[in-house]
Design a protein around this motif. Structure first.
Motif, mmCIF file in Angstrom:
data_model
loop_
_atom_site.group_PDB
_atom_site.id
_atom_site.type_symbol
_atom_site.label_atom_id
_atom_site.label_comp_id
_atom_site.label_asym_id
_atom_site.label_seq_id
_atom_site.Cartn_x
_atom_site.Cartn_y
_atom_site.Cartn_z
ATOM 1 N N ASP A 487 0.807 -1.230 0.000
ATOM 2 C CA ASP A 487 0.000 0.000 0.000
ATOM 3 C C ASP A 487 0.836 1.275 0.000
ATOM 4 O O ASP A 487 0.296 2.363 -0.191
ATOM 5 C CB ASP A 487 -0.901 0.016 1.243
ATOM 6 C CG ASP A 487 -1.902 -1.125 1.243
ATOM 7 O OD1 ASP A 487 -2.440 -1.438 0.162
ATOM 8 O OD2 ASP A 487 -2.131 -1.716 2.316
ATOM 9 N N LEU A 488 2.137 1.144 0.217
ATOM 10 C CA LEU A 488 2.963 2.336 0.385
ATOM 11 C C LEU A 488 2.978 3.265 -0.832
ATOM 12 O O LEU A 488 2.937 4.494 -0.668
ATOM 13 C CB LEU A 488 4.390 1.927 0.768
ATOM 14 C CG LEU A 488 5.325 3.045 1.226
ATOM 15 C CD1 LEU A 488 4.706 3.839 2.364
ATOM 16 C CD2 LEU A 488 6.668 2.463 1.647
ATOM 17 N N VAL A 491 0.070 5.534 -0.601
ATOM 18 C CA VAL A 491 0.255 6.544 0.453
ATOM 19 C C VAL A 491 1.113 7.685 -0.074
ATOM 20 O O VAL A 491 0.837 8.876 0.161
ATOM 21 C CB VAL A 491 0.898 5.918 1.708
ATOM 22 C CG1 VAL A 491 1.251 6.982 2.741
ATOM 23 C CG2 VAL A 491 -0.019 4.872 2.319
ATOM 24 N N THR A 536 2.781 2.188 7.658
ATOM 25 C CA THR A 536 2.235 1.348 6.585
ATOM 26 C C THR A 536 3.241 0.284 6.166
ATOM 27 O O THR A 536 2.880 -0.870 5.909
ATOM 28 C CB THR A 536 1.860 2.220 5.368
ATOM 29 O OG1 THR A 536 0.929 3.231 5.776
ATOM 30 C CG2 THR A 536 1.235 1.383 4.270
ATOM 31 N N ASP A 539 3.161 -2.621 8.447
ATOM 32 C CA ASP A 539 1.823 -3.220 8.556
ATOM 33 C C ASP A 539 1.088 -2.835 9.836
ATOM 34 O O ASP A 539 0.146 -3.521 10.243
ATOM 35 C CB ASP A 539 1.906 -4.752 8.464
ATOM 36 C CG ASP A 539 2.306 -5.210 7.077
ATOM 37 O OD1 ASP A 539 1.953 -4.516 6.112
ATOM 38 O OD2 ASP A 539 2.989 -6.246 6.969
ATOM 39 N N ILE A 541 -0.399 0.124 10.035
ATOM 40 C CA ILE A 541 -1.574 0.685 9.367
ATOM 41 C C ILE A 541 -1.815 -0.148 8.120
ATOM 42 O O ILE A 541 -0.906 -0.350 7.311
ATOM 43 C CB ILE A 541 -1.367 2.168 8.996
ATOM 44 C CG1 ILE A 541 -1.214 3.024 10.251
ATOM 45 C CG2 ILE A 541 -2.530 2.672 8.150
ATOM 46 C CD1 ILE A 541 -0.981 4.488 9.952
ATOM 47 N N GLN A 542 -3.030 -0.636 7.949
ATOM 48 C CA GLN A 542 -3.381 -1.436 6.783
ATOM 49 C C GLN A 542 -4.616 -0.852 6.113
ATOM 50 O O GLN A 542 -5.516 -0.343 6.789
ATOM 51 C CB GLN A 542 -3.642 -2.897 7.184
ATOM 52 C CG GLN A 542 -2.420 -3.607 7.739
ATOM 53 C CD GLN A 542 -2.701 -5.059 8.080
ATOM 54 O OE1 GLN A 542 -3.826 -5.525 7.957
ATOM 55 N NE2 GLN A 542 -1.665 -5.780 8.499
ATOM 56 N N PHE A 543 -4.617 -0.903 4.801
ATOM 57 C CA PHE A 543 -5.732 -0.373 4.022
ATOM 58 C C PHE A 543 -6.476 -1.534 3.369
ATOM 59 O O PHE A 543 -5.868 -2.463 2.843
ATOM 60 C CB PHE A 543 -5.232 0.594 2.945
ATOM 61 C CG PHE A 543 -4.515 1.795 3.507
ATOM 62 C CD1 PHE A 543 -5.213 2.946 3.838
ATOM 63 C CD2 PHE A 543 -3.144 1.763 3.727
ATOM 64 C CE1 PHE A 543 -4.558 4.048 4.356
ATOM 65 C CE2 PHE A 543 -2.477 2.868 4.244
ATOM 66 C CZ PHE A 543 -3.194 4.007 4.563
#
Length: 545
Positions: A487-488, A491, A536, A539, A541-543
């Motif tokens: 996900d980075l 971001v 992120t 892990d 923060i996870q989306f």
């Protein structure tokens, strides 16, 4: 989005220490054909498993020297030769600023991004570096400039640069989201900068015509002596970086009577990287850093010519320039594609490097016999092209080493390429610009500094991604597949977009006056972004997808 394939080399850290070297040797993803040194082999095969921290430490030190090579080659050799070429072509300051000088300032970023994006498993480094550097420059650097020297922005150039940069960021986001880009789309992406250059040129022509028309109508106004103001006009394109501030001429050290130096003395003095007059005036910190750079600068002086149109002799050093004709072609051969043609044999019998060496000796003999020490020849500007090509290949080779080394660090430390790109690679390529722009602001040129923040990064992003994709397209004869990790990257894209939207709204609302509040917000925004990015990465923060 194209399906992502994982880097098989990442699995090495899940194996027993004794099995890692064999795994690295038998895994294609661990082979680094784009650099002189296979750093993954060094970490897992050259050093015992209990000395892996030592290998990482030595590689970090080598990474620092690689960044020094990138910055030194760009500022002392690549940029001056580009400036000399633009002078020889009689380009206006505007055209030179958005073409040659932009290339000079962004050379480390562009070559690093090209080296990263041409390999599928290191594409995250290019994404992290370009987006990370964009966020760093538009928040930390721009915020520091606003804190150091509150000022009023030139409205039209600021909005123009911001709109084009937002367009480049959005287009890059679309490419990353789709995960693929064709040849036609790559050419269209590169054309964005051509449109930007044309817009700059046309707006400058219109502004100059309006200015001349206004001056012609005010005939009765008293003529005041011209001076350089710290507030540039709306469409004036200042240099994109402090590297292009004119040289300081040490007139007190100029001899009163002319004298002729011997050939040997010219050679020795031109190979001395340390200016004794400057050495006496500088601080201890500067001297220590200069000592560290001196061996690298000596080697670059030995192989890379520099033409300086601002000097009376155009920096003509006859014995050294003749030596360049021998050394530079061989350096170019070995630096091109990290030495891929270094051992090439013509018809399997005659080495290519020897042909380059003999040809260099032939040119050296002709130039040495037909020129003098005191007067540069009419073809001296050709040496600027030789210096440009040589320094460009050195930068490209160093950038490939940086990318390969960061890939190794990502494998050993279990970090994604994206986070290494937005931190180490982005900081390493941008920290010099940060200090240069802050120094410009302190000297009373905040508009020039802020123009560097938003003008140069447009070129870096478009050409860093565009030329890398173009090179990979011609190499594979297929559409370029860009693989992203986690996900980075999203971001990064969202954070850069938010920072640009904020500046696009906040600055015009404040009447284009920026000060401490604007600077503090930008700095806080960067630290919040960096915190979210690292959380992120690990892990925390996870989306949801």
């Amino acid at each position: 989005m194209a399906s992502q394939t994982t880097d098989e080399c990442d699995k090495v850290m899940h194996l027993n220490a004794k099995d890692r070297c064999a795994f690295v040797k038998n895994t294609s993803d661990c082979n680094s054909g784009d650099s002189f040194i296979n750093y993954i082999h060094v970490a897992f095969c050259l050093f015992p498993s209990n000395l892996t921290p030592l290998a990482v430490t030595l590689c970090m030190i080598w990474l620092l020297f690689l960044f020094i090579i990138l910055g030194l080659t760009a500022s002392k050799f690549f940029c001056p030769n580009l400036s000399a070429i633009s002078t020889s072509l009689r380009l206006t300051h505007t055209v030179a600023g958005v073409t040659f000088l932009a290339l000079g300032n962004g050379a480390p970023d562009i070559f690093s991004a090209m080296a990263a994006i041409t390999h599928p498993h290191t594409a995250g480094l290019a994404v992290g570096a370009l987006f990370g550097a964009g966020i760093f420059v538009t928040t930390v650097v721009a915020g520091s400039v606003a804190l150091v020297k509150p000022f009023a922005l030139a409205s039209r150039p600021f909005l123009r640069d911001l709109i084009f940069y937002m367009s480049a960021v959005y287009w890059t986001f679309v490419i990353l989201y789709r995960g693929t880009i064709s040849l036609g789309e790559t050419l269209g992406y590169l054309s964005l900068y051509i449109v930007y250059v044309l817009t700059v040129i046309i707006s400058t022509i219109i502004y100059n015509r309006q200015k001349r028309s206004l001056n012609s109508t005010v005939q009765t106004a008293p003529q005041a002596p011209e001076y350089q103001s710290s507030d540039t006009s709306d469409d004036e394109i200042p240099p994109l970086n402090a590297r292009f501030i004119p040289h300081e001429y040490e007139t007190e050290y100029t001899p009163l009577l002319p004298y002729s130096e011997s050939t040997s003395h010219i050679l020795l003095s031109s190979l001395n990287p340390i200016d004794s007059s400057k050495w006496r005036r500088k601080t201890t910190k500067w001297r220590v850093f200069k000592i560290l750079k001196t061996p690298l600068e000596f080697l670059l002086l030995l192989c890379c010519p520099v033409v300086d149109p601002d000097k009376d002799d155009k920096n003509w050093k006859r014995p050294l320039n003749c030596l360049h004709l021998i050394i530079a072609p061989v350096i170019c051969l070995f630096a091109f594609q990290s030495g891929a043609y270094g051992d090439f044999m013509i018809q399997g019998q005659f080495p290519l490097w020897l042909l380059f060496l003999l040809f260099g000796f032939f040119l050296c003999a002709i130039v040495f016999c037909t020129t003098t020490n005191d007067q540069p020849p009419s073809y001296h500007p050709v040496f600027a092209i030789l210096g440009f090509v040589t320094s460009a290949l050195v930068i490209s080779a160093a950038a490939s080493e940086v990318v390969s080394l960061l890939h190794m660090l990502g494998v050993v430390l279990s970090l994604s390429n994206t986070v290494l790109g937005l931190t180490l690679l982005a900081w390493g390529n941008s920290i010099g610009d940060c200090f240069s722009d802050i120094t410009l602001a302190k000297q009373g040129y905040p508009r020039m500094a802020i123009s560097a923040c938003f003008g140069g990064i447009i070129f870096n992003m478009v050409f860093g991604v565009g030329l890398g994709c173009l090179a990979q397209t011609f190499q594979t004869h297929a559409d370029v597949q860009i693989e992203l990790e986690g996900d980075l990257p999203w971001v990064l894209a969202a954070s850069l977009g938010l920072s640009l939207v904020f500046s696009f709204i906040f600055v015009p609302v404040r009447g284009f006056h920026v000060g401490k509040h604007y600077g503090v917000f930008l700095l806080l925004f960067y630290f919040m972004f960096l915190t979210v990015a690292l959380l992120t990465e690990f892990d925390i923060i996870q989306f949801k997808h």
